[in-house]
Design a protein around this motif. Structure first.
Motif, PDB file in Angstrom:
ATOM      1  N   VAL A   1       0.850  -1.193   0.000  1.00  0.00           N
ATOM      2  CA  VAL A   1       0.000   0.000   0.000  1.00  0.00           C
ATOM      3  C   VAL A   1       0.883   1.239   0.000  1.00  0.00           C
ATOM      4  O   VAL A   1       1.815   1.348   0.814  1.00  0.00           O
ATOM      5  CB  VAL A   1      -0.935   0.010   1.238  1.00  0.00           C
ATOM      6  CG1 VAL A   1      -1.769   1.287   1.256  1.00  0.00           C
ATOM      7  CG2 VAL A   1      -1.828  -1.218   1.231  1.00  0.00           C
ATOM      8  N   ILE A   2       0.609   2.156  -0.902  1.00  0.00           N
ATOM      9  CA  ILE A   2       1.406   3.384  -0.990  1.00  0.00           C
ATOM     10  C   ILE A   2       0.528   4.595  -0.695  1.00  0.00           C
ATOM     11  O   ILE A   2      -0.697   4.491  -0.570  1.00  0.00           O
ATOM     12  CB  ILE A   2       2.075   3.515  -2.383  1.00  0.00           C
ATOM     13  CG1 ILE A   2       1.012   3.526  -3.496  1.00  0.00           C
ATOM     14  CG2 ILE A   2       3.072   2.383  -2.592  1.00  0.00           C
ATOM     15  CD1 ILE A   2       1.606   3.725  -4.891  1.00  0.00           C
TER      16      ILE A   2
ATOM     17  N   GLY B   1      -3.956  -0.688   6.062  1.00  0.00           N
ATOM     18  CA  GLY B   1      -2.712  -1.190   6.677  1.00  0.00           C
ATOM     19  C   GLY B   1      -1.487  -0.496   6.147  1.00  0.00           C
ATOM     20  O   GLY B   1      -0.411  -1.096   6.009  1.00  0.00           O
ATOM     21  N   PHE B   2      -1.630   0.805   5.873  1.00  0.00           N
ATOM     22  CA  PHE B   2      -0.510   1.577   5.321  1.00  0.00           C
ATOM     23  C   PHE B   2       0.575   1.799   6.370  1.00  0.00           C
ATOM     24  O   PHE B   2       0.290   2.100   7.531  1.00  0.00           O
ATOM     25  CB  PHE B   2      -1.016   2.935   4.818  1.00  0.00           C
ATOM     26  CG  PHE B   2       0.081   3.892   4.405  1.00  0.00           C
ATOM     27  CD1 PHE B   2       0.737   3.748   3.194  1.00  0.00           C
ATOM     28  CD2 PHE B   2       0.461   4.931   5.254  1.00  0.00           C
ATOM     29  CE1 PHE B   2       1.739   4.624   2.818  1.00  0.00           C
ATOM     30  CE2 PHE B   2       1.465   5.813   4.884  1.00  0.00           C
ATOM     31  CZ  PHE B   2       2.105   5.657   3.665  1.00  0.00           C
ATOM     32  N   GLN B   3       1.841   1.638   5.947  1.00  0.00           N
ATOM     33  CA  GLN B   3       2.993   1.932   6.803  1.00  0.00           C
ATOM     34  C   GLN B   3       3.900   2.911   6.078  1.00  0.00           C
ATOM     35  O   GLN B   3       4.331   2.657   4.942  1.00  0.00           O
ATOM     36  CB  GLN B   3       3.780   0.661   7.139  1.00  0.00           C
ATOM     37  CG  GLN B   3       3.023  -0.269   8.085  1.00  0.00           C
ATOM     38  CD  GLN B   3       3.863  -1.460   8.495  1.00  0.00           C
ATOM     39  OE1 GLN B   3       4.686  -1.948   7.721  1.00  0.00           O
ATOM     40  NE2 GLN B   3       3.674  -1.926   9.724  1.00  0.00           N
ATOM     41  N   ALA B   4       4.172   4.033   6.737  1.00  0.00           N
ATOM     42  CA  ALA B   4       4.997   5.066   6.116  1.00  0.00           C
ATOM     43  C   ALA B   4       6.420   4.578   5.915  1.00  0.00           C
ATOM     44  O   ALA B   4       6.960   3.818   6.734  1.00  0.00           O
ATOM     45  CB  ALA B   4       4.999   6.331   6.978  1.00  0.00           C
ATOM     46  N   ASN B   5       7.039   4.986   4.829  1.00  0.00           N
ATOM     47  CA  ASN B   5       8.443   4.673   4.545  1.00  0.00           C
ATOM     48  C   ASN B   5       9.303   5.680   5.305  1.00  0.00           C
ATOM     49  O   ASN B   5       9.512   6.807   4.867  1.00  0.00           O
ATOM     50  CB  ASN B   5       8.709   4.764   3.043  1.00  0.00           C
ATOM     51  CG  ASN B   5      10.098   4.251   2.693  1.00  0.00           C
ATOM     52  OD1 ASN B   5      11.043   4.396   3.469  1.00  0.00           O
ATOM     53  ND2 ASN B   5      10.219   3.651   1.517  1.00  0.00           N
TER      54      ASN B   5
ATOM     55  N   ILE C   1      -8.416  10.322   6.704  1.00  0.00           N
ATOM     56  CA  ILE C   1      -7.057   9.832   6.430  1.00  0.00           C
ATOM     57  C   ILE C   1      -6.662   8.774   7.455  1.00  0.00           C
ATOM     58  O   ILE C   1      -6.129   7.711   7.106  1.00  0.00           O
ATOM     59  CB  ILE C   1      -6.040  10.994   6.432  1.00  0.00           C
ATOM     60  CG1 ILE C   1      -6.341  11.963   5.280  1.00  0.00           C
ATOM     61  CG2 ILE C   1      -4.612  10.451   6.321  1.00  0.00           C
ATOM     62  CD1 ILE C   1      -5.509  13.235   5.322  1.00  0.00           C
ATOM     63  N   GLU C   2      -6.949   9.051   8.725  1.00  0.00           N
ATOM     64  CA  GLU C   2      -6.618   8.098   9.784  1.00  0.00           C
ATOM     65  C   GLU C   2      -7.343   6.774   9.566  1.00  0.00           C
ATOM     66  O   GLU C   2      -6.755   5.693   9.708  1.00  0.00           O
ATOM     67  CB  GLU C   2      -6.996   8.689  11.144  1.00  0.00           C
ATOM     68  CG  GLU C   2      -6.637   7.789  12.327  1.00  0.00           C
ATOM     69  CD  GLU C   2      -7.027   8.394  13.664  1.00  0.00           C
ATOM     70  OE1 GLU C   2      -6.697   7.788  14.691  1.00  0.00           O
ATOM     71  OE2 GLU C   2      -7.667   9.468  13.666  1.00  0.00           O
ATOM     72  N   LYS C   3      -8.636   6.847   9.173  1.00  0.00           N
ATOM     73  CA  LYS C   3      -9.422   5.652   8.934  1.00  0.00           C
ATOM     74  C   LYS C   3      -8.869   4.863   7.746  1.00  0.00           C
ATOM     75  O   LYS C   3      -8.767   3.625   7.782  1.00  0.00           O
ATOM     76  CB  LYS C   3     -10.874   6.045   8.677  1.00  0.00           C
ATOM     77  CG  LYS C   3     -11.809   4.859   8.472  1.00  0.00           C
ATOM     78  CD  LYS C   3     -13.230   5.324   8.207  1.00  0.00           C
ATOM     79  CE  LYS C   3     -14.155   4.125   7.953  1.00  0.00           C
ATOM     80  NZ  LYS C   3     -15.540   4.560   7.657  1.00  0.00           N
ATOM     81  N   SER C   4      -8.484   5.566   6.676  1.00  0.00           N
ATOM     82  CA  SER C   4      -7.937   4.909   5.486  1.00  0.00           C
ATOM     83  C   SER C   4      -6.615   4.204   5.787  1.00  0.00           C
ATOM     84  O   SER C   4      -6.360   3.102   5.305  1.00  0.00           O
ATOM     85  CB  SER C   4      -7.734   5.939   4.367  1.00  0.00           C
ATOM     86  OG  SER C   4      -8.970   6.466   3.934  1.00  0.00           O
ATOM     87  N   ILE C   5      -5.780   4.844   6.560  1.00  0.00           N
ATOM     88  CA  ILE C   5      -4.494   4.248   6.951  1.00  0.00           C
ATOM     89  C   ILE C   5      -4.719   2.932   7.680  1.00  0.00           C
ATOM     90  O   ILE C   5      -4.046   1.921   7.410  1.00  0.00           O
ATOM     91  CB  ILE C   5      -3.677   5.235   7.813  1.00  0.00           C
ATOM     92  CG1 ILE C   5      -3.156   6.386   6.942  1.00  0.00           C
ATOM     93  CG2 ILE C   5      -2.517   4.515   8.512  1.00  0.00           C
ATOM     94  CD1 ILE C   5      -2.502   7.503   7.717  1.00  0.00           C
ATOM     95  N   LYS C   6      -5.685   2.908   8.605  1.00  0.00           N
ATOM     96  CA  LYS C   6      -5.970   1.701   9.372  1.00  0.00           C
ATOM     97  C   LYS C   6      -6.598   0.617   8.496  1.00  0.00           C
ATOM     98  O   LYS C   6      -6.236  -0.562   8.588  1.00  0.00           O
ATOM     99  CB  LYS C   6      -6.892   2.035  10.543  1.00  0.00           C
ATOM    100  CG  LYS C   6      -6.226   2.847  11.638  1.00  0.00           C
ATOM    101  CD  LYS C   6      -7.198   3.141  12.777  1.00  0.00           C
ATOM    102  CE  LYS C   6      -6.510   3.935  13.893  1.00  0.00           C
ATOM    103  NZ  LYS C   6      -7.451   4.275  14.990  1.00  0.00           N
ATOM    104  N   GLU C   7      -7.546   1.030   7.651  1.00  0.00           N
ATOM    105  CA  GLU C   7      -8.237   0.056   6.788  1.00  0.00           C
ATOM    106  C   GLU C   7      -7.281  -0.617   5.793  1.00  0.00           C
ATOM    107  O   GLU C   7      -7.354  -1.821   5.560  1.00  0.00           O
ATOM    108  CB  GLU C   7      -9.361   0.749   6.008  1.00  0.00           C
ATOM    109  CG  GLU C   7     -10.577   1.089   6.857  1.00  0.00           C
ATOM    110  CD  GLU C   7     -11.658   1.788   6.033  1.00  0.00           C
ATOM    111  OE1 GLU C   7     -11.369   2.150   4.872  1.00  0.00           O
ATOM    112  OE2 GLU C   7     -12.763   1.974   6.562  1.00  0.00           O
TER     113      GLU C   7
END
Length: 344
Positions: A4-5, A47-51, A39-45
């Motif tokens: 996920v990007i 499973g995004f991890q920042a580089n 944005i917070e909800k999308s990150i959790k849904e």
């Protein structure tokens, strides 16, 4: 599965990539509450991890600092590290801890390794053996703070105990208990480590001010493995000291081992007080008198100084920040052969 990007998060939250980037970098000034929540909800849904590496290269900051400890076995060092970690965690900074074993070569390797890893700054308990490297860092404006020790000739913010005051507390307390024959034992003085040297000189100065004789045979600066023999020499003399000051926690441990090994009673055979508070000081038999260092305050001060340098919010000239210790009275200094003779 495809990784996920950031564009996936932006699409799912119905915002631009730059808005997600601002969120990740905590720039919320012009961002609505609803936007932040999406944005917070999308990150959790997703499973995004920042580089983290990519972000650090972009902002030229890794949000990581290095801490190089001279000897991690000291109780003081452990407390300072915890305080630094707490302060950094509040600012979303991480720490990497390295133990130099009081070895300048090992210390140099760690400094070079941490700089290669692009840490944003360093807190060092300096061995004193890498002057040119310290100097190079300060000349380049690299954020640097020393703790517990000074390096002469370098303008670096340094956090340490008021060692002279600590010796005043220790000597005066023993004098109040009736002692005049007082010795001091600490770890090796060969490398001119600041707290050891300052505590010995503070001891001598306070003894002189109290009008007491300073017996050089009762001043020991030894490697840890030599302390047992040093104590044997000191206590076999006639007269011998009726009270001993332990220069740090490791020395205190060696003195206690010697007393147990030789069936000596503290404080009847000799009174004992140490600089550095041991975790078991109040439950040991007898409870130990100590000069406690405000380790957590000192660690927090060092971290705050460094973070201010990193954030360029500290524009003052580097200086020495001294903290005063506190006398904690136990039963290891109550009685002695000498005080019994005085009171008889």
């Amino acid at each position: 599965m495809r990784k996920v990007i950031i564009s996936d998060v932006a699409k799912n939250a119905n915002v631009s990539k730059s808005t997600v980037s601002q969120y990740l970098n905590k720039r919320y000034e012009y961002m609505g509450v609803d936007t932040k929540r999406r944005i917070e909800k999308s990150i959790k849904e997703l499973g995004f991890q920042a580089n983290i590496v990519a972000r650090s290269l972009k902002v030229k900051q890794t949000s990581t600092i290095g801490v190089i400890v001279a000897n991690i076995l000291h109780d003081f060092s452990t407390k300072v590290i915890r305080a630094i970690e707490d302060a950094c965690n509040k600012e979303n900074f991480h720490i990497i801890v390295c133990n130099a074993d009081d070895d300048p070569v090992k210390e140099k390797q760690y400094i070079e390794m941490l700089i290669a890893k692009q840490v944003d700054g360093l807190i060092i308990f300096p061995t004193g053996g890498n002057y040119e490297l310290y100097s190079e860092m300060t000349e380049k404006g690299f954020p640097l703070v020393f703790i517990d020790r000074l390096v002469k000739g370098l303008a670096v913010d340094s956090v340490l105990l008021d060692n002279k005051h600590a010796m005043e507390l220790a000597v005066k307390h023993l004098v109040d208990k009736g002692h005049s024959k007082i010795g001091i034992v600490t770890t090796s003085l060969l490398r001119n480590v600041t707290p050891r040297v300052e505590r010995v000189s503070g001891f001598v100065e306070t003894m002189n001010k109290q009008g007491l004789e300073v017996n050089n045979e009762w001043i020991k600066g030894l490697e840890i493995q030599e302390i047992q023999n040093g104590l044997k020499q000191m206590l076999s003399q006639n007269p011998s000291p009726t009270a001993i000051i332990a220069g740090n926690d490791l020395t205190m441990m060696e003195i206690l081992r010697y007393a147990v090994k030789n069936n000596l009673n503290i404080p009847k055979d000799f009174a004992l007080i140490g600089v550095d508070e041991l975790a078991f000081a109040d439950i040991f038999t007898p409870s130990l008198s100590t000069i406690s260092q405000p380790a957590f305050k000192m660690g927090n001060a060092a971290a705050t100084l460094l973070l201010n340098k990193i954030n360029k919010s500290n524009k003052t000239e580097p200086s020495i920040h001294r903290f005063r210790g506190e006398l904690k009275v136990g039963k290891s200094t109550i009685y002695s052969r000498y005080s019994k003779r005085v009171n008889s």
